[in-house]
Design an enzyme around this catalytic site. Structure first.
Site, PDB file in Angstrom:
ATOM      1  N   CYS A 375       5.732   9.585  -3.947  1.00 55.01           N
ATOM      2  CA  CYS A 375       6.492  10.308  -2.916  1.00 55.01           C
ATOM      3  C   CYS A 375       5.956  11.714  -2.708  1.00 55.01           C
ATOM      4  O   CYS A 375       6.302  12.371  -1.725  1.00 55.01           O
ATOM      5  CB  CYS A 375       7.976  10.335  -3.281  1.00 55.01           C
ATOM      6  SG  CYS A 375       8.942   9.216  -2.240  1.00 55.01           S
ATOM      7  N   GLY A 495       3.807 -10.976   4.325  1.00 55.52           N
ATOM      8  CA  GLY A 495       3.212  -9.653   4.365  1.00 55.52           C
ATOM      9  C   GLY A 495       1.867  -9.639   5.051  1.00 55.52           C
ATOM     10  O   GLY A 495       1.468 -10.590   5.736  1.00 55.52           O
ATOM     11  N   HIS A 496       1.154  -8.554   4.846  1.00 50.08           N
ATOM     12  CA  HIS A 496      -0.137  -8.330   5.495  1.00 50.08           C
ATOM     13  C   HIS A 496      -1.016  -7.542   4.529  1.00 50.08           C
ATOM     14  O   HIS A 496      -0.526  -6.712   3.751  1.00 50.08           O
ATOM     15  CB  HIS A 496       0.063  -7.533   6.792  1.00 50.08           C
ATOM     16  CG  HIS A 496      -1.208  -7.140   7.469  1.00 50.08           C
ATOM     17  ND1 HIS A 496      -2.064  -8.045   8.054  1.00 50.08           N
ATOM     18  CD2 HIS A 496      -1.787  -5.916   7.649  1.00 50.08           C
ATOM     19  CE1 HIS A 496      -3.104  -7.418   8.567  1.00 50.08           C
ATOM     20  NE2 HIS A 496      -2.959  -6.118   8.341  1.00 50.08           N
ATOM     21  N   ASP A 582      19.769   8.160  -1.708  1.00 53.34           N
ATOM     22  CA  ASP A 582      18.868   8.129  -2.862  1.00 53.34           C
ATOM     23  C   ASP A 582      17.992   9.376  -2.832  1.00 53.34           C
ATOM     24  O   ASP A 582      17.681   9.914  -1.767  1.00 53.34           O
ATOM     25  CB  ASP A 582      18.027   6.855  -2.904  1.00 53.34           C
ATOM     26  CG  ASP A 582      17.144   6.677  -1.685  1.00 53.34           C
ATOM     27  OD1 ASP A 582      17.555   7.089  -0.586  1.00 53.34           O
ATOM     28  OD2 ASP A 582      16.044   6.108  -1.821  1.00 53.34           O
TER      29      ASP A 582
END
Length: 700
Positions: A375, A495-496, A582
């Site tokens: 993050c 997904g990819h 969060d």
């Protein structure tokens, strides 16, 4: 460790090096007696594998191998996908031969497992107890004398076994007998013991000795997973290798140290020989990876053996040469310290390493040199707001809540769905654990809205490396996602994938609301602010990238990051939570600011009540911070108060797989924290209260 260090000094071309180790801190056996005698601290005994691998650019997998598939070239590890290899180097050391049976027998090897068991045993010893060490070799003798210096005189020590110091000269044996007698350590020779039952050590010809506990310092053998692997081994299961340290049966496998049985050059199972093999092993592994010529290794014929007593004197023995002196103790300590420093560097605290690092890289004071991952790699709140402000208001009949909250809430038919997405580049070298952390992190958006996770879609960017390495990375990533989703009762729906500059993982997560959603808004004056998890992951991960933080700081952090916030949501709902979010990239203050703006209220944060990860405060004081920190601080300047700069930094620290921030009615706050603690969130705490808007935003 020597192979890792050497590969770090000269990185191999087009080759990935991975270290798999059961323990993240590797104890040095040569210093164990002195450590038990109180001469060393824990950090002085151990080599920090997280830091060593980070410095060397080597992938570190903190796990224990359970089985070896030689045909498919895969290492099997419980609880995660198997790890594929092209070349395998085994240097696992040996395990006890278990000559003495009994559930309360404490083997001295592996040392990493022995140390916590010994500390627990030592704490329970009382006057009059008798402690038996089974084995009369040099290791048992030195261990007994080391323990004598720390145990009370009224705790008896006895050595039991066949012959004292087998293979040593008579002069050395006489010295050992004299020193053991001076230390009041009883020696029972000529005894073969094989079991410890109900407080009695038993053996041949009716031998029985009442003891409090037994330490096994006898012979060793190979771990079962190597013995049963199909490799060519000797009778004890040790891998038979040629002069090039290659397996006699499988040329893709190398072995050195105690686990190896060197053909034509039998040597004792001693760390001295293992250390000397390190350079040759590295050279031949590098040659094998590059299809170059391997060179033979000649093991030294003998080694200097050092044996210390309980009175500061050390015996040195090589061949028939034997001498004892106090200066040898000093020499041994210097040798041991040099060995540890070869891999750890000088013994320093993380804060001291941080200060040295920032002195060498002054641009990092403004976070300009190294971009953080996790993050800490997000764009700033200011940049995000400016981009979002350019969008026209988004309205759609199915959209109940959109940008501005933790996740979108959609109404489809008579069902309410939650949807969110997150993505980050790898901040840990192990792709399986990285995927687990990202999955928990992404799930937090759904949890913060109050709904259970149902499914996820993945977007994977794989780093360059060719088809084989990329396929292995993808297997580990998808395994980490799938295993973590399964713990939520959710599914990986698709997904990819594509190739790029670095390993990156993104997840789109979906949930379904079966109760009223929880929003960032809804705070009421008087609410208590509860945080469920410590702060500081951003500063710790930033320090880890720079090889400043190590195992002691990272293992507790990673354990917390692997914990789901779902049980916390259940507790918070039961205690009438008004609002929830969060804590992620914008830090505690950034996400609290979003809640306060949404409710047009103020707040007061009690800074000393905010829980922090171990080591975070020291590193923040030293000036280590995430590259997102500067932007985070500038976005929450409205929070005023007489707090130190490093404290404000931690309140703005970007959190990866962080905790929840909840507004709970005052009358329920204490019970809520107690319930969170009982649910496994040991650090959960009240960190502030909501106030009227006129009272502003304060730090106290």
């Amino acid at each position: 460790m020597e192979v890792v260090r050497a590969f770090g000094m000269q990185p191999p071309h087009r080759t990935r090096v991975t270290l798999v180790a059961r323990e993240a801190q590797s104890p040095y056996s040569g210093m164990l007696p002195a450590y038990l005698a109180g001469a060393y601290e824990h950090a002085e005994l151990h080599i920090d594998l997280y830091r060593l691998c980070q410095q060397a650019g080597v992938r570190f997998v903190h796990a224990e191998v359970q089985a070896l598939d030689l045909d498919r070239r895969r290492l099997h590890i419980d609880g995660r996908p198997a790890i594929g290899y092209d070349l395998l180097s085994l240097n696992t050391g040996a395990v006890p031969a278990a000559l003495v049976s009994g559930p309360e027998v404490v083997p001295v090897k592996p040392i990493g497992q022995f140390l916590p068991r010994w500390e627990a045993l030592r704490a329970g010893l009382v006057p009059g107890d008798r402690l038996a060490l089974v084995g009369l070799g040099a290791g048992a003798v030195e261990l007994a004398m080391a323990l004598r210096t720390q145990l009370p005189a009224d705790v008896e020590l006895v050595l039991v076994g066949g012959r004292l110091l087998p293979g040593w000269p008579q002069r050395a044996c006489r010295w050992a007998r004299r020193e053991l007698a001076a230390a009041a350590i009883e020696v029972l020779e000529g005894q073969r013991v094989d079991r410890f039952e109900q407080g009695t050590l038993q053996g041949d010809e009716g031998f029985a000795l009442s003891v409090r506990a037994v330490l096994d310092v006898t012979g060793v053998q190979a771990p079962d997973w190597i013995r049963n692997s199909g490799l060519a081994t000797d009778e004890q299961g040790f891998v038979r290798v040629d002069r090039k340290l290659q397996s006699l049966s499988h040329r893709s496998v190398f072995a050195a140290g105690d686990i190896a049985a060197l053909e034509g050059q039998p040597r004792p199972k001693s760390g001295v020989y293992a250390v000397r093999a390190g350079a040759a092993l590295h050279r031949n592994l590098r040659a094998a990876a590059g299809s170059a010529r391997l060179r033979p290794y000649r093991a030294q014929g003998s080694a200097l053996a050092l044996l210390s007593n309980s009175r500061g004197t050390t015996l040195a023995c090589r061949g028939r040469f034997t001498v004892s002196a106090r200066w040898l103790t000093v020499l041994k300590a210097r040798i041991d310290h040099r060995f540890i420093e070869r891999y750890n560097g000088p013994l320093k605290t993380p804060a001291e390493r941080a200060a040295e690092y920032l002195e060498r890289h002054p641009a990092e004071v403004d976070r300009e040199l190294m971009r953080c991952q996790g993050c800490g790699g997000k764009v700033t709140a200011a940049a995000l707001s400016a981009g979002l402000d350019s969008l026209p208001p988004i309205q759609h009949p199915a959209l109940l809540a959109g940008a501005g909250d933790d996740a979108a809430v959609l109404s489809i038919g008579n069902r309410r769905l939650i949807a969110s997405t997150d993505s980050m580049s790898a901040f840990i070298s192990d792709p399986y654990r990285f995927a687990r952390f990202v999955t928990h992190h992404s799930a937090n958006d759904v949890i913060a809205m109050g709904g259970p996770l149902t499914a996820a879609l993945s977007t994977v960017q794989l780093a360059p490396g060719g088809d084989v390495l990329q396929a292995r990375d993808l297997e580990q990533l998808l395994g980490g996602i799938n295993d973590t989703l399964a713990s939520y009762g959710a599914a990986l729906a698709g997904g990819h994938s594509f190739a790029g500059a670095e390993l990156t993982l993104g997840l789109t997560v979906l949930g379904e609301l079966d109760a009223e959603p929880l929003f960032k808004s809804g705070l009421e004056p008087g609410d208590r602010l509860i945080v469920t998890r410590p702060l500081g992951s951003g500063v710790l991960l930033a320090a880890a990238m720079r090889a400043i933080a190590g195992t002691q700081e990272l293992v507790p952090l990673f354990e917390a990051m692997a914990q789901s916030n779902e049980p916390a949501l259940e507790v918070l709902r039961q205690h009438h939570t008004h609002a929830l979010t969060d804590v992620t990239g914008f830090g505690l203050l950034g996400h609290l600011a979003e809640m306060l703006d949404a409710s047009a209220l103020g707040a007061r944060i009690e800074v000393d009540c905010v829980p922090l990860y171990a080591g975070a405060a020291e590193l923040a004081r030293a000036g280590i911070g995430s590259s997102l920190l500067k932007g985070n601080r500038s976005s929450v300047e409205r929070f005023a108060g007489p707090v130190a700069g490093w404290q404000r930094d931690l309140l703005c620290d970007p959190q990866t797989a962080g905790g929840l921030l909840a507004a709970v009615p005052q009358e329920h706050a204490a019970a809520c924290v107690a319930a969170l603690n009982a649910a496994g969130f040991d650090s959960a705490a009240v960190c502030g209260r909501v106030t009227a808007a006129a009272e502003g935003w304060h730090l106290g």
